[in-house]
Design a protein around this motif. Structure first.
Motif, PDB file in Angstrom:
ATOM      1  N   GLN A   1      -7.010   2.124  -2.092  1.00 28.97           N
ATOM      2  CA  GLN A   1      -6.360   3.351  -1.620  1.00 28.97           C
ATOM      3  C   GLN A   1      -5.605   3.126  -0.312  1.00 28.97           C
ATOM      4  OE1 GLN A   1      -8.972   6.696  -1.506  1.00 28.97           O
ATOM      5  NE2 GLN A   1      -7.724   7.822  -0.057  1.00 28.97           N
ATOM      6  N   TRP A   2      -6.094   2.155   0.483  1.00 29.07           N
ATOM      7  CA  TRP A   2      -5.530   1.974   1.818  1.00 29.07           C
ATOM      8  C   TRP A   2      -4.668   0.720   1.931  1.00 29.07           C
ATOM      9  CZ3 TRP A   2      -6.417   6.210   4.504  1.00 29.07           C
ATOM     10  CH2 TRP A   2      -7.493   7.004   4.117  1.00 29.07           C
ATOM     11  N   ALA A   3      -4.365   0.087   0.826  1.00 25.85           N
ATOM     12  CA  ALA A   3      -3.715  -1.217   0.876  1.00 25.85           C
ATOM     13  C   ALA A   3      -2.380  -1.200   1.622  1.00 25.85           C
ATOM     14  CB  ALA A   3      -3.516  -1.743  -0.548  1.00 25.85           C
ATOM     15  N   HIS A   4      -1.623  -0.101   1.512  1.00 28.43           N
ATOM     16  CA  HIS A   4      -0.292  -0.087   2.100  1.00 28.43           C
ATOM     17  C   HIS A   4      -0.102   1.074   3.089  1.00 28.43           C
ATOM     18  CE1 HIS A   4       0.730  -3.110  -0.890  1.00 28.43           C
ATOM     19  NE2 HIS A   4       0.301  -2.300  -1.841  1.00 28.43           N
ATOM     20  N   CYS A   5      -1.196   1.686   3.524  1.00 32.18           N
ATOM     21  CA  CYS A   5      -1.060   2.858   4.387  1.00 32.18           C
ATOM     22  C   CYS A   5      -0.852   2.485   5.844  1.00 32.18           C
ATOM     23  CB  CYS A   5      -2.299   3.744   4.257  1.00 32.18           C
ATOM     24  SG  CYS A   5      -2.434   4.583   2.665  1.00 32.18           S
ATOM     25  N   LEU A   6      -1.708   1.615   6.378  1.00 34.51           N
ATOM     26  CA  LEU A   6      -1.676   1.296   7.796  1.00 34.51           C
ATOM     27  C   LEU A   6      -1.770  -0.211   8.001  1.00 34.51           C
ATOM     28  CD1 LEU A   6      -4.120   4.038   9.118  1.00 34.51           C
ATOM     29  CD2 LEU A   6      -1.655   3.983   9.481  1.00 34.51           C
ATOM     30  N   GLU A   7      -1.089  -0.683   9.007  1.00 35.94           N
ATOM     31  CA  GLU A   7      -1.119  -2.111   9.309  1.00 35.94           C
ATOM     32  C   GLU A   7      -2.494  -2.514   9.840  1.00 35.94           C
ATOM     33  OE1 GLU A   7       1.192  -5.347  12.178  1.00 35.94           O
ATOM     34  OE2 GLU A   7       1.810  -3.236  12.128  1.00 35.94           O
ATOM     35  N   GLY A   8      -3.023  -3.596   9.308  1.00 38.48           N
ATOM     36  CA  GLY A   8      -4.295  -4.122   9.790  1.00 38.48           C
ATOM     37  C   GLY A   8      -5.505  -3.526   9.124  1.00 38.48           C
ATOM     38  N   ILE A   9      -5.342  -2.633   8.147  1.00 33.41           N
ATOM     39  CA  ILE A   9      -6.491  -2.003   7.502  1.00 33.41           C
ATOM     40  C   ILE A   9      -6.953  -2.860   6.326  1.00 33.41           C
ATOM     41  CG2 ILE A   9      -5.269  -0.581   5.805  1.00 33.41           C
ATOM     42  CD1 ILE A   9      -7.206   1.716   6.676  1.00 33.41           C
ATOM     43  N   SER A  10      -8.254  -2.925   6.140  1.00 35.07           N
ATOM     44  CA  SER A  10      -8.814  -3.733   5.060  1.00 35.07           C
ATOM     45  C   SER A  10     -10.057  -3.052   4.519  1.00 35.07           C
ATOM     46  CB  SER A  10      -9.162  -5.144   5.557  1.00 35.07           C
ATOM     47  OG  SER A  10     -10.103  -5.084   6.611  1.00 35.07           O
ATOM     48  N   GLU A  11     -10.398  -3.387   3.281  1.00 33.40           N
ATOM     49  CA  GLU A  11     -11.560  -2.796   2.638  1.00 33.40           C
ATOM     50  C   GLU A  11     -12.833  -3.148   3.401  1.00 33.40           C
ATOM     51  OE1 GLU A  11     -12.015  -0.875  -0.125  1.00 33.40           O
ATOM     52  OE2 GLU A  11      -9.853  -0.590  -0.377  1.00 33.40           O
ATOM     53  N   ALA A  12     -13.742  -2.191   3.490  1.00 34.06           N
ATOM     54  CA  ALA A  12     -15.018  -2.421   4.165  1.00 34.06           C
ATOM     55  C   ALA A  12     -15.986  -3.139   3.238  1.00 34.06           C
ATOM     56  CB  ALA A  12     -15.619  -1.085   4.612  1.00 34.06           C
ATOM     57  N   SER A  13     -16.821  -3.978   3.815  1.00 31.87           N
ATOM     58  CA  SER A  13     -17.881  -4.592   3.026  1.00 31.87           C
ATOM     59  C   SER A  13     -18.932  -3.531   2.708  1.00 31.87           C
ATOM     60  CB  SER A  13     -18.513  -5.752   3.802  1.00 31.87           C
ATOM     61  OG  SER A  13     -19.102  -5.290   5.009  1.00 31.87           O
TER      62      SER A  13
END
Length: 354
Positions: free
Chosen positions: A130-142
């Motif tokens: 869901q967040w792959a292209h929303c904000l720079e530097g965001i990544s999936e949480a473990s």
């Protein structure tokens, strides 16, 4: 000796659980008392102090009072966000209501689910990419699995003993907050932390003005030869004046604490954990690095979700609802970090053994 120690710890755990149950049962009492004090305090201010101020200050006073009550209402009624929710607490598109602020860009806030298939799809499926292209530097949480309730626990999620659920970006459980209609206490977490801090900020601001602008009135209230002209009794004004002094000091300290934590990119729980991590890293000659710490300015922007990638900063001055920058299943990190620096796998603290 070991038996005695275990017995002492068992007694403390029993008292701790009893306290949790007591604060949970006393939630409606706390909420009623808080609303009564806030309402009576505002009535006293507008009856005694405000009439002697220039007329131009009336809109400012009303704005502060509205923000105070609105943010308290929001933090009481908007759930903090639970990792096992079927859908996020934000259930409607904000731009369709006058009570919602409008973000600068449509990509600066979480996507809202408007079809039944999206709304009721499994939590993990809805958050995937869901967040792959929303904000720079965001990544999936473990993610891990909670041993107490069995829910999926993304990073920064903790199990609340009182709510008996896993809270996204858990900060603390506040006994003076109540989810209206459910009769239980409220946690401060991802979806309502902004309103909690803003409520404290406007409470500190309001009590400051009450104390400073009411100084002359407090002298008149203690003058036995002064004919008190206000409908609000002088004794009531004195009571709330003293209460305002106490709240200004006490809540001011709490506000400073939470703002300092937000500026460091951590919650109250994480602040304690990070102190432990720093000691572990120091023992190995390493330095602990908080991967969520992007600098105090950027940390505050993400906490309140304002700035270039969020809502306009003026939304902090109006009683409007907003969404957080994330849904709790993805986080913005420092460049080059996918986890905290200075700690090894398996050293992360959990809340399983409390």
């Amino acid at each position: 000796m070991t038996c005695c120690v275990n017995a002492v710890f068992s007694c403390f755990k029993y008292l701790e659980r009893a306290t949790d149950r007591l604060t949970g049962a006393a939630g409606p009492v706390f909420i009623t008392l808080a609303l009564g004090l806030l309402g009576a305090g505002l009535a006293t201010f507008f009856n005694v102090i405000q009439p002697d101020l220039p007329w131009i200050t009336l809109p400012i006073c009303i704005l502060i009072a509205t923000n105070l009550m609105a943010n308290y209402y929001y933090v009481c009624t908007i759930p903090p966000g639970f990792s096992d929710d079927a859908y996020p607490p934000i259930r409607a598109t904000p731009t369709k209501s006058i009570f919602w602020a409008r973000p600068r860009h449509s990509s600066s806030r979480p996507r809202h689910f408007e079809t039944d298939d999206e709304l009721h799809s499994p939590h993990d499926e809805r958050h995937e990419h869901q967040w792959a292209h929303c904000l720079e530097g965001i990544s999936e949480a473990s993610k891990t699995r909670c041993l107490k309730c069995g829910a999926t626990k993304p990073e920064r999620t903790h199990h609340c003993r009182v709510c008996k659920r896993c809270v996204l970006k858990y900060d603390h459980h506040c006994p003076v907050l109540l989810i209206i209609g459910e009769g239980i206490n409220q946690c401060v977490g991802l979806y309502n932390e902004r309103y909690f801090v803003l409520f404290m900020a406007y409470l500190v601001l309001g009590t400051f003005f009450y104390v400073t602008l009411g100084y002359q009135k407090i002298r008149q209230a203690f003058d036995l030869f002064y004919d008190w002209p206000h409908s609000m009794p002088a004794a009531v004004f004195v009571l709330f004046y003293i209460l305002s002094v106490v709240l200004f000091l006490a809540v001011g300290v709490m506000l400073t604490w939470h703002l300092r934590a937000a500026m460091k990119g951590e919650t109250s729980v994480e602040g304690h954990d990070h102190d432990v991590y720093k000691k572990l890293a120091k023992q190995r000659g390493e330095t602990f690095v908080n991967s969520y710490d992007l600098g105090w300015r950027r940390n505050l922007e993400l906490f309140f979700n304002v700035g270039p990638t969020g809502y306009p900063k003026w939304t902090l001055l109006l009683p409007l609802k907003t969404t957080p920058y994330t849904d709790g299943f993805a986080w913005i990190r420092r460049p080059g970090y996918m986890s905290h620096g200075g700690i090894r796998e398996g050293e992360e603290l959990t809340d399983e053994d409390d």
